[in-house]
Write an enzyme that holds these catalytic residues in place. Structure first.
Site, PDB file in Angstrom:
ATOM      1  N   ARG A 105       0.876  -1.242  -0.146  1.00 35.97           N
ATOM      2  CA  ARG A 105       0.037   0.050   0.086  1.00 35.97           C
ATOM      3  C   ARG A 105       0.726   1.359  -0.096  1.00 35.97           C
ATOM      4  O   ARG A 105       2.118   1.327   0.113  1.00 35.97           O
ATOM      5  CB  ARG A 105      -0.894  -0.047   1.376  1.00 35.97           C
ATOM      6  CG  ARG A 105      -0.174  -0.066   2.400  1.00 35.97           C
ATOM      7  CD  ARG A 105      -1.164  -0.141   3.642  1.00 35.97           C
ATOM      8  NE  ARG A 105      -0.267  -0.143   4.886  1.00 35.97           N
ATOM      9  CZ  ARG A 105      -1.102  -0.422   6.003  1.00 35.97           C
ATOM     10  NH1 ARG A 105      -2.418  -0.108   6.261  1.00 35.97           N
ATOM     11  NH2 ARG A 105      -0.271  -0.517   7.120  1.00 35.97           N
ATOM     12  N   CYS A 109       3.085   8.566  -5.181  1.00 34.61           N
ATOM     13  CA  CYS A 109       3.900   9.809  -5.190  1.00 34.61           C
ATOM     14  C   CYS A 109       2.841  10.978  -4.893  1.00 34.61           C
ATOM     15  O   CYS A 109       1.927  11.252  -5.590  1.00 34.61           O
ATOM     16  CB  CYS A 109       4.703   9.996  -6.233  1.00 34.61           C
ATOM     17  SG  CYS A 109       5.738  11.578  -6.133  1.00 34.61           S
ATOM     18  N   ASN A 143      -5.325   7.177   4.644  1.00 35.17           N
ATOM     19  CA  ASN A 143      -5.031   6.324   5.913  1.00 35.17           C
ATOM     20  C   ASN A 143      -3.411   6.639   6.099  1.00 35.17           C
ATOM     21  O   ASN A 143      -2.460   6.330   5.135  1.00 35.17           O
ATOM     22  CB  ASN A 143      -5.122   4.931   5.602  1.00 35.17           C
ATOM     23  CG  ASN A 143      -4.901   4.004   6.994  1.00 35.17           C
ATOM     24  OD1 ASN A 143      -5.845   3.965   7.745  1.00 35.17           O
ATOM     25  ND2 ASN A 143      -3.664   3.373   7.001  1.00 35.17           N
ATOM     26  N   GLU A 144      -3.173   7.119   7.030  1.00 33.68           N
ATOM     27  CA  GLU A 144      -1.773   7.284   7.813  1.00 33.68           C
ATOM     28  C   GLU A 144      -0.806   7.896   6.812  1.00 33.68           C
ATOM     29  O   GLU A 144       0.152   7.265   6.155  1.00 33.68           O
ATOM     30  CB  GLU A 144      -1.093   6.108   8.261  1.00 33.68           C
ATOM     31  CG  GLU A 144      -1.953   5.368   9.656  1.00 33.68           C
ATOM     32  CD  GLU A 144      -1.247   4.222  10.127  1.00 33.68           C
ATOM     33  OE1 GLU A 144      -0.230   3.457   9.356  1.00 33.68           O
ATOM     34  OE2 GLU A 144      -1.413   3.920  11.358  1.00 33.68           O
ATOM     35  N   GLU A 315      -6.921   4.152  15.870  1.00 29.77           N
ATOM     36  CA  GLU A 315      -6.597   2.667  16.127  1.00 29.77           C
ATOM     37  C   GLU A 315      -5.627   2.218  17.310  1.00 29.77           C
ATOM     38  O   GLU A 315      -4.815   3.067  17.373  1.00 29.77           O
ATOM     39  CB  GLU A 315      -5.645   2.063  14.749  1.00 29.77           C
ATOM     40  CG  GLU A 315      -6.307   2.440  13.338  1.00 29.77           C
ATOM     41  CD  GLU A 315      -5.443   2.158  12.477  1.00 29.77           C
ATOM     42  OE1 GLU A 315      -4.286   1.491  12.550  1.00 29.77           O
ATOM     43  OE2 GLU A 315      -5.814   2.334  11.057  1.00 29.77           O
ATOM     44  N   TRP A 323       4.171  -6.215  13.029  1.00 26.70           N
ATOM     45  CA  TRP A 323       5.265  -5.671  12.262  1.00 26.70           C
ATOM     46  C   TRP A 323       6.491  -5.169  13.044  1.00 26.70           C
ATOM     47  O   TRP A 323       7.254  -4.778  12.418  1.00 26.70           O
ATOM     48  CB  TRP A 323       4.393  -4.335  11.486  1.00 26.70           C
ATOM     49  CG  TRP A 323       3.516  -3.668  12.632  1.00 26.70           C
ATOM     50  CD1 TRP A 323       2.246  -3.616  12.687  1.00 26.70           C
ATOM     51  CD2 TRP A 323       4.109  -2.608  13.566  1.00 26.70           C
ATOM     52  NE1 TRP A 323       1.817  -2.758  13.558  1.00 26.70           N
ATOM     53  CE2 TRP A 323       2.801  -2.111  14.138  1.00 26.70           C
ATOM     54  CE3 TRP A 323       5.300  -1.909  13.848  1.00 26.70           C
ATOM     55  CZ2 TRP A 323       2.827  -1.192  15.042  1.00 26.70           C
ATOM     56  CZ3 TRP A 323       5.293  -1.094  14.873  1.00 26.70           C
ATOM     57  CH2 TRP A 323       4.144  -0.685  15.568  1.00 26.70           C
ATOM     58  N   HIS A 366      -1.707 -10.269  13.314  1.00 23.71           N
ATOM     59  CA  HIS A 366      -2.224  -9.096  14.118  1.00 23.71           C
ATOM     60  C   HIS A 366      -3.597  -9.362  14.958  1.00 23.71           C
ATOM     61  O   HIS A 366      -4.448  -9.753  14.261  1.00 23.71           O
ATOM     62  CB  HIS A 366      -2.623  -7.814  13.066  1.00 23.71           C
ATOM     63  CG  HIS A 366      -2.641  -6.415  13.645  1.00 23.71           C
ATOM     64  ND1 HIS A 366      -3.563  -6.134  14.768  1.00 23.71           N
ATOM     65  CD2 HIS A 366      -1.735  -5.512  13.562  1.00 23.71           C
ATOM     66  CE1 HIS A 366      -3.403  -4.930  15.114  1.00 23.71           C
ATOM     67  NE2 HIS A 366      -2.370  -4.455  14.372  1.00 23.71           N
TER      68      HIS A 366
HETATM   69  C1  GAL Z   1      -1.772   0.997  11.074  1.00 24.60           C
HETATM   70  C2  GAL Z   1      -2.606   0.887   9.966  1.00 24.60           C
HETATM   71  C3  GAL Z   1      -3.570  -0.295   9.794  1.00 24.60           C
HETATM   72  C4  GAL Z   1      -2.912  -1.526  10.136  1.00 24.60           C
HETATM   73  C5  GAL Z   1      -2.184  -1.472  11.479  1.00 24.60           C
HETATM   74  C6  GAL Z   1      -1.217  -2.847  11.930  1.00 24.60           C
HETATM   75  O1  GAL Z   1      -0.775   1.541  11.024  1.00 24.60           O
HETATM   76  O2  GAL Z   1      -3.373   2.091   9.859  1.00 24.60           O
HETATM   77  O3  GAL Z   1      -4.126  -0.484   8.495  1.00 24.60           O
HETATM   78  O4  GAL Z   1      -2.021  -1.844   9.111  1.00 24.60           O
HETATM   79  O5  GAL Z   1      -1.190  -0.468  11.301  1.00 24.60           O
HETATM   80  O6  GAL Z   1      -0.976  -2.459  13.229  1.00 24.60           O
END
Ligand code: GAL
Length: 634
Positions: A105, A109, A143-144, A315, A323, A366
């Site tokens: 994702r 640019c 998103n982010e 979130e 991750w 996750h």
């Molecule tokens: C955030 C992101 C989510 C998901 C999450 C996992 O950075 O917005 O889509 O990837 O991390 O921890």
């Protein structure tokens, strides 16, 4: 204010037969918000111009039927594969000149204008369809921004736009040459078309060049976000939100936030402890299952300012993530603690990421609130209990803190361009001051470098600030509290040149930085009183009073009782004595807290948090691991 809870849901990941039971369970749990849609572009528009809205219409209805309010995400963080066929040059390019690929994702640019139009178009179509929907409560745009290192792009599109940006800023190439000091190393340009992006140079590029590139790159995010705002606003006047990330400093969040109604951020305390707070191995071990005791709080306070008072956690980590280098489970009680901590910092909402753990693709490890088999996950009972607790908590009355701490994105870029000493970074410096203040039990507001007013504050700290904004200088002039600037504050002008008179050049304050020394963190230098300084030392010429000296008698903290300048980076002990001194001058009452214990005061409540995995004595009582104590003030 009465905070509400929610979750992040991906109806497109699940059989439609599951949606009604999911919605029912969410509402029985006491959740009010559900964010959907932000990665669903390929499902909405499987082929260019061919739209399938029916599934999303039904998903919104099913959720709404259970009284849930939908936060609708626009999907531009995940352009479908066909977009790349249309615009092969839309990909971001990294510093080594490699283009990013499709397959995860955020590969776009920010400077690619046709992609920006596509992103705005899909947002507009969504707003046209759902803007007036009674179940849609608010919108999350993209998103982010900036996650996965995606702000700085060295693409052809970025080069073209950068030249245009420079021309608009300087008009005449001679002005740019003068501002950047391009007489140095024969770097002068004859026209704007000659200026390249500052990557792949033989040795370091000119910091003024880098600084403008960083400003430009940040502005591209502002422009992109504005395009989404305009698109959605055509059909909808509900609150617009973005979910920022932790310690992403590549764009000016204040400027993006100015175009939105609410700021939100994504809080993953256990991953962040390892990858973004510079914690020592020992610290990481100590807080392995709790997260850093100050990093989340700092972001809460920062995003409260970015959102001009309105902010959420979009979130919230509910279990192990996938991750970080290692992914422990939160210590029992920590999900509750993180939730209440956000509320103590005046969050309007906290949403858990994600509802059900995905059995496929990148994030299959996750945790969610449900397991992949739809059974409740380990943290579910804790979340259930905290939701109930919050519903009984009563209103949280917000208030201005006594202490203002300036945080500035441009300073992050400046000191990345010219660290001078390894480890000197603006975020790191501000973070240590923030930690120091919290260790003294103080409640802090993060303020912007162009803060409108300091009225109501008793203490202002502006460490590591590259350039002193005129507005801030004016505010300090009128300020009747105690202020402390430095280290490095005001040491460059807007063009990244050393100003004369030499820094910090404060009116009516006789102090000049004669030269700067840097040295490894381990080569700390002792203060005559408590603790040491590390990494950064400024030799100060001054006739002001000296409040802290190095062992050899060199001044470190100088001041006139009201205004102070600090010419070094203090370690933990030195920080404590410096902050205690300043707090005393500002007539603030302090309480040295046990390590890992933190507190925050609102007008209505006092919250005390034990971030330790062990019990700790506090005010003659034992706080158990991860305990939160909430006291209603009279
Ligand atoms: C955030 C992101 C989510 C998901 C999450 C996992 O950075 O917005 O889509 O990837 O991390 O921890």
């Amino acid at each position: 204010m009465k905070p509400i809870l929610g979750t992040c849901y991906y109806p497109e990941h699940w059989d439609e037969a599951l949606w009604p039971e999911d919605a029912l369970k969410m509402s029985q749990l006491g959740l009010k918000l559900v964010r959907i849609g932000e990665f669903s572009w390929s499902r909405i528009e499987p082929k260019p111009g061919e739209y399938d809205w029916a599934w999303l219409d039904r998903a919104i209805e099913v959720l709404g039927d259970q009284g849930l309010k939908v936060v609708m995400g626009t999907p531009s963080a995940t352009p479908p594969r066909w977009m790349l066929d249309r615009y092969p040059d839309m990909l971001a390019v990294d510093e080594d000149g490699q283009h990013r690929k499709f397959g995860s994702r955020r590969h776009y640019c920010f400077s690619h204008a046709p992609y920006r139009e596509e992103a705005a178009k899909i947002a507009e179509l969504m707003a046209e369809r759902y803007g007036g929907n009674r179940h849609v409560h608010s919108w999350q745009l993209d998103n982010e921004y900036g996650c996965h290192d995606t702000i700085l792009s060295y693409s052809d599109a970025a080069r073209k736009e950068f030249r245009r940006w420079l021309k608009a800023k300087y008009s005449d190439i001679a002005v740019l040459n003068e501002a950047w000091g391009n007489i140095f190393w024969s770097m002068a340009y004859s026209e704007f078309e000659d200026v390249d992006l500052p990557n792949l140079t033989v040795t370091e590029p000119n910091p003024s060049h880098v600084m403008d590139f960083r400003r430009f790159s940040s502005d591209q995010v502002v422009v992109f976000n504005k395009a989404l705002v305009t698109a959605v606003r055509r059909f909808c006047d509900k609150p617009l939100i973005h979910n920022y990330m932790g310690r992403i400093t590549e764009f000016d969040h204040y400027k993006v936030g100015d175009d939105l109604d609410i700021a939100s951020w994504d809080s993953y305390p256990l991953g962040f402890l390892v990858d973004r707070c510079g914690a020592s191995k020992e610290w990481q071990r100590r807080f392995e299952r709790q997260g850093d005791p100050d990093l989340q709080a700092l972001h809460h306070d920062l995003y409260r300012t970015v959102g001009r008072g309105r902010w959420w956690v979009m979130e919230q980590q509910p279990g192990p993530v996938n991750w970080a280098p290692f992914n422990p489970a939160p210590l029992p009680g920590m999900v509750r603690l993180w939730t209440l901590e956000a509320i103590a910092h005046e969050a309007e909402a906290v949403c858990y990421f994600r509802w059900r753990q995905a059995p496929f693709a990148q994030e299959q490890m996750h945790a969610g609130l449900l397991r992949p088999d739809s059974k409740e996950s380990a943290s579910y009972p804790e979340i259930e209990a905290v939701i109930k607790e919050i519903s009984e908590l009563g209103d949280i009355a917000c208030c201005q803190a006594d202490v203002a701490l300036v945080f500035d994105y441009e300073s992050c870029w400046a000191w990345e361009a010219q660290p001078q000493g390894q480890g000197f970074d603006a975020f790191g410096v501000v973070f240590e001051f923030y930690r120091g203040l919290r260790r003294l039990g103080l409640t802090v507001d993060i303020v912007r470098p162009d803060v409108e007013t300091l009225d109501g504050y008793k203490l202002l700290l502006a460490p590591g600030l590259f350039n002193l904004h005129d507005r801030l200088l004016e505010q300090i002039d009128r300020f009747d509290g105690v202020s402390m600037l430095g280290p490095r504050t005001g040491s460059r002008d807007q063009n990244f040149r050393i100003p004369t008179p030499l820094p910090p050049a404060l009116d009516g304050f006789d102090c000049t930085v004669e030269y700067v020394e840097t040295f490894p963190k381990e080569s700390a230098r002792k203060l005559q009183s408590n603790g040491s300084i590390h990494t950064w030392f400024e030799s100060l010429q001054t006739s002001e009073s000296v409040f802290e000296f190095l062992d050899d008698g060199s001044p470190v903290l100088v001041g006139n009782g009201k205004n102070f300048y600090l010419g070094a980076w203090p370690d933990e002990l030195a920080m404590q004595s410096i902050l205690l001194r300043l707090a005393e001058k500002a007539q603030l009452s302090t309480e040295v807290l046990p390590e890992g214990v933190r507190k925050r005061e609102t007008q209505s409540h006092e919250f005390v948090f034990n971030h330790n995995a062990e019990s700790v004595m506090f005010r003659d009582e034992l706080l158990s691991p991860a305990e939160v104590r909430i006291r209603l003030k009279k």
